[in-house]
Design an enzyme around this catalytic site. Sequence first.
Site, short mmCIF file in Angstrom:
data_model
loop_
_atom_site.label_atom_id
_atom_site.label_comp_id
_atom_site.label_asym_id
_atom_site.label_seq_id
_atom_site.Cartn_x
_atom_site.Cartn_y
_atom_site.Cartn_z
N TYR A 54 -23.20 18.63 3.68
CA TYR A 54 -22.45 17.50 4.42
C TYR A 54 -21.24 18.08 4.95
O TYR A 54 -20.73 18.82 4.24
CB TYR A 54 -22.26 16.18 3.87
CG TYR A 54 -21.57 15.13 4.76
CD1 TYR A 54 -22.40 14.41 5.38
CD2 TYR A 54 -20.31 15.20 4.81
CE1 TYR A 54 -21.83 13.60 6.52
CE2 TYR A 54 -19.81 14.38 5.69
CZ TYR A 54 -20.51 13.31 6.46
OH TYR A 54 -19.91 12.50 7.39
N HIS A 84 -2.78 3.35 -3.28
CA HIS A 84 -3.03 1.84 -3.82
C HIS A 84 -2.97 0.99 -2.71
O HIS A 84 -1.99 1.30 -1.88
CB HIS A 84 -1.88 1.56 -4.86
CG HIS A 84 -1.94 0.09 -5.27
ND1 HIS A 84 -3.12 -0.60 -5.40
CD2 HIS A 84 -0.71 -0.55 -5.33
CE1 HIS A 84 -2.86 -1.71 -5.83
NE2 HIS A 84 -1.30 -1.99 -5.71
N GLY A 108 0.92 -1.18 -0.08
CA GLY A 108 0.01 0.17 -0.06
C GLY A 108 0.71 1.20 -0.14
O GLY A 108 1.95 1.18 0.75
N ASP A 151 -22.71 7.79 -1.46
CA ASP A 151 -22.06 9.09 -0.84
C ASP A 151 -20.79 9.63 -1.36
O ASP A 151 -20.39 10.67 -1.48
CB ASP A 151 -21.81 8.80 0.77
CG ASP A 151 -23.10 9.15 1.48
OD1 ASP A 151 -23.99 9.62 1.10
OD2 ASP A 151 -23.22 8.61 2.68
N SER A 210 8.29 3.61 -4.31
CA SER A 210 7.37 2.44 -4.74
C SER A 210 7.31 2.02 -6.06
O SER A 210 7.46 2.61 -6.92
CB SER A 210 6.03 2.76 -4.54
OG SER A 210 4.96 1.87 -4.82
N SER A 228 9.69 2.15 -1.75
CA SER A 228 9.43 0.79 -1.98
C SER A 228 9.87 -0.06 -0.90
O SER A 228 10.95 -0.02 -0.39
CB SER A 228 10.28 0.18 -3.27
OG SER A 228 9.79 -1.14 -3.45
N HIS A 247 -5.53 -7.56 -9.72
CA HIS A 247 -4.47 -6.85 -8.82
C HIS A 247 -5.33 -6.27 -7.59
O HIS A 247 -5.41 -6.73 -6.58
CB HIS A 247 -4.04 -5.78 -9.83
CG HIS A 247 -2.81 -5.26 -9.22
ND1 HIS A 247 -1.81 -4.51 -9.97
CD2 HIS A 247 -2.27 -4.87 -7.94
CE1 HIS A 247 -1.03 -4.02 -8.96
NE2 HIS A 247 -1.14 -4.25 -7.94
N ASP A 266 4.93 1.07 -7.60
CA ASP A 266 3.75 1.44 -8.30
C ASP A 266 3.76 2.85 -8.71
O ASP A 266 2.85 3.53 -9.09
CB ASP A 266 2.75 1.32 -7.36
CG ASP A 266 2.52 -0.27 -6.80
OD1 ASP A 266 2.30 -1.17 -7.89
OD2 ASP A 266 2.50 -0.40 -5.71
N HIS A 274 -4.03 -3.35 -1.11
CA HIS A 274 -4.50 -4.69 -1.43
C HIS A 274 -5.31 -5.10 -0.27
O HIS A 274 -5.25 -6.12 0.13
CB HIS A 274 -3.19 -5.70 -1.44
CG HIS A 274 -2.29 -5.54 -2.78
ND1 HIS A 274 -2.13 -6.59 -3.28
CD2 HIS A 274 -1.66 -4.58 -3.08
CE1 HIS A 274 -1.39 -6.23 -4.59
NE2 HIS A 274 -1.07 -4.91 -4.37
#
Lengths: 237, 237, 237, 237
Positions: free
Chosen positions: A231, A99, A31, A124, A78, A48, A175, A80, A101
């Site tokens: 809100y 990101h 993440g 929402d 990372s 990473s 993924h 990603d 998992h």
Amino acid sequence: MTTAVSKELRREVLEANLRIPRAGLATLTWGNVSGVDRRAGVFVIKPSGVAYDVLSEEDLVVVSLSDGSVVEGHLRPSTDTETHRSLYLAFPSVGGVTHTHSAHAVAFAQARRPIPVLGTTHADTFNGPVPVTEALTPQQCATGYEYNTGQVIVDLLGRDDTRAREVPGALVAHHGPFTWGADATASLEHAIICEAVAEMALHTIALGAVEPPQHLLDRHFARKHGPDAYYGNPPSV
Amino acid sequence: MTTAVSKELRREVLEANLRIPRAGLATLTWGNVSGVDRRAGVFVIKPSGVAYDVLSEEDLVVVSLSDGSVVEGHLRPSTDTETHRSLYLAFPSVGGVTHTHSAHAVAFAQARRPIPVLGTTHADTFNGPVPVTEALTPQQCATGYEYNTGQVIVDLLGRDDTRAREVPGALVAHHGPFTWGADATASLEHAIICEAVAEMALHTIALGAVEPPQHLLDRHFARKHGPDAYYGNPPSV
Amino acid sequence: MTTAVSKELRREVLEANLRIPRAGLATLTWGNVSGVDRRAGVFVIKPSGVAYDVLSEEDLVVVSLSDGSVVEGHLRPSTDTETHRSLYLAFPSVGGVTHTHSAHAVAFAQARRPIPVLGTTHADTFNGPVPVTEALTPQQCATGYEYNTGQVIVDLLGRDDTRAREVPGALVAHHGPFTWGADATASLEHAIICEAVAEMALHTIALGAVEPPQHLLDRHFARKHGPDAYYGNPPSV
Amino acid sequence: MTTAVSKELRREVLEANLRIPRAGLATLTWGNVSGVDRRAGVFVIKPSGVAYDVLSEEDLVVVSLSDGSVVEGHLRPSTDTETHRSLYLAFPSVGGVTHTHSAHAVAFAQARRPIPVLGTTHADTFNGPVPVTEALTPQQCATGYEYNTGQVIVDLLGRDDTRAREVPGALVAHHGPFTWGADATASLEHAIICEAVAEMALHTIALGAVEPPQHLLDRHFARKHGPDAYYGNPPSV
């Protein structure tokens, strides 16, 4: 001394990354969250494979938005990172990307099913199902895999910035979830919500899902977003 | 200086709101508890969109029971305030109201299935299934949406105060659980129980639910409620 | 000053009760543990409806094994006291009893299905399925309900102390698990294990359960119990 | 004074054992990690039946790799010691072994189904399904049961060290997961991942699993393993 991005952006990105394990979205180091400074042409992202409990502001990596090179930082960013970069380049309104998992969102991604809109919790935040991409082709896997992972999301949304604002997340097939928002914090909160609605949807499907009326969903999205939103309270208070 | 309600009521409502995340019922800022002072004609409720970990007594908002206006407070009250108000007006015995988006109760609401009575855990608190409302109509969504959200619950219970005491909660279709009780604390505990029995019911349905005998359920409800109750100890000890 | 039971027994029973919420077995005040002193003819049990975080040794209630009267204590004992008493009277080897409403074990009780033996996790502690009782009759509910709740367990096990030692727990239909053991601590640990194997069994059934070979189960039960046991270390070390 | 293994190995094995409950993989004392010193011909393992919260470096047991005898320690080693030993003997690359009874992995073991590869979360670590062994025969249960538990894993992998490196874990039928790695820490992290992918697989199967394309899986395994790996940062930083 670090100078490429503001102290505030670094702090926000660090804090958003640390909320991943606190929100129960992380296994090990899985993440990452990034935040962008479009004027400076860079974004800040988690390094990473570094554990959250030792992560510091100095460990964050500053990456060029235009070419993905490391502008500042002593660690590798990372894996990603290129996915984040491709989302920033495609959607001008995106200020942060997350990101994870997280287990239930990944289950939908693995089943290649969108997370359906089954109630107001979903409506929402997401004005429609959380969509799922096609699987990447052998060519997309062979070269520029991480950048292409972003591109299948961009293709899925038709490179439509308005749609990206109304549905701030997608599942990459087999993924997991990528979410985004106006800043790093918003992208992280969308990741939390994505996992929450995925869990609710899984249980609802087990009980027999029923389609909700569109006017109810519209009402909920409108009361939190757009010109007539009512809100929340101003963040300054 | 705050004067519209007693320090004790503020403290109770704050504490009940803080128990929402501790009981695992909250994602982000979702969920709110209120408590009423009928003599003063007001109720105290969580402000909209404020995180639990920074919530203080001063942030709570005091709202008029008769017209929904803010009597005291520097923040906007919960968007669900009008739903709370409509429940207080319909059911004289209600002293507190809680709304959450707890995952398993929401799943039943999204599947538009009542939470069935499958055992004593349920029967100890709810004298019958936790019912689910009809979906709101386009008209009910267009004007006074939040007040109407309360009204569909009131209609579901036939505006019957005795029934509201015996079944202190309901699911709003495609939305989630609202629970109530003699005070804010009781309404919060009914929210905790509603989620617990929803989780148990989900698992039981997966295993194949079997209807329990009515005499067992009656026994359990009676031992905790009414003239012959013998559960618990006086709260003063 | 308390004198009816030893300080050690009180401490053990308190500690076992406090482990209920820590082990994730409790909602609110649901769940109670007792421990017996057979020479003194009494057992010590949690008071009814008291929250775990304020529970102290002084709050525990000492109850007569022969007639169920309160021997010592300023609070009312758990409503389940008579169930504990009936188990102590039927099974001489039982030194402690635990009752919880843990979610997965309750689901099996509500579905009136025994928890099947599907692997070594179960066989390490329970030499056979965790059985489920018949539902109590109207007569059993009308008079002496809690004592009769114990009696349906006693009947289920054929009042067989050896069987009670080999299968230290049972599910009461539409209610939940009762477990027991050589002392209060053992009964609490059997409650933890009962919930763990119920969760595993629920997931296994979803995947398609396969019956394990009896020789594997026998091996596991034997390595932790009986003359040739070789699991663990002496508790004194 | 302990001398058979280095202080560093003891500390790593202790720390890896303490991560079992922190990662939510443990019920009571279930679960154990060991680490090997092949030059000294010994491995260090958790003692049998000792609670994690009182476990110290001094409690760890040093066992001979060649004959399983206790080389150092005042406690009996884990009952699973012989299983660890058989894995060390069969696979030269294994430096650490972990065994747990984590709920979702056990469910697959009890259903005698391998954990299928359904996405990149799995493929990042396991280059193929996490396989499940045959049930042990009566003969394998009767003599040398724990050593044979390792042997059925060794047989399953064809005593192939390369395969053991690419798929660092297996499920023993009706029992649970064993994982391994280059050291104790890696074996523990593989246990965490094994449970995470088992949970995701269970949810995916409920939604309807879809087979992922092999080129995607290959890409993910390759980016974390082998000569072209580019995930993570050097551990020294």
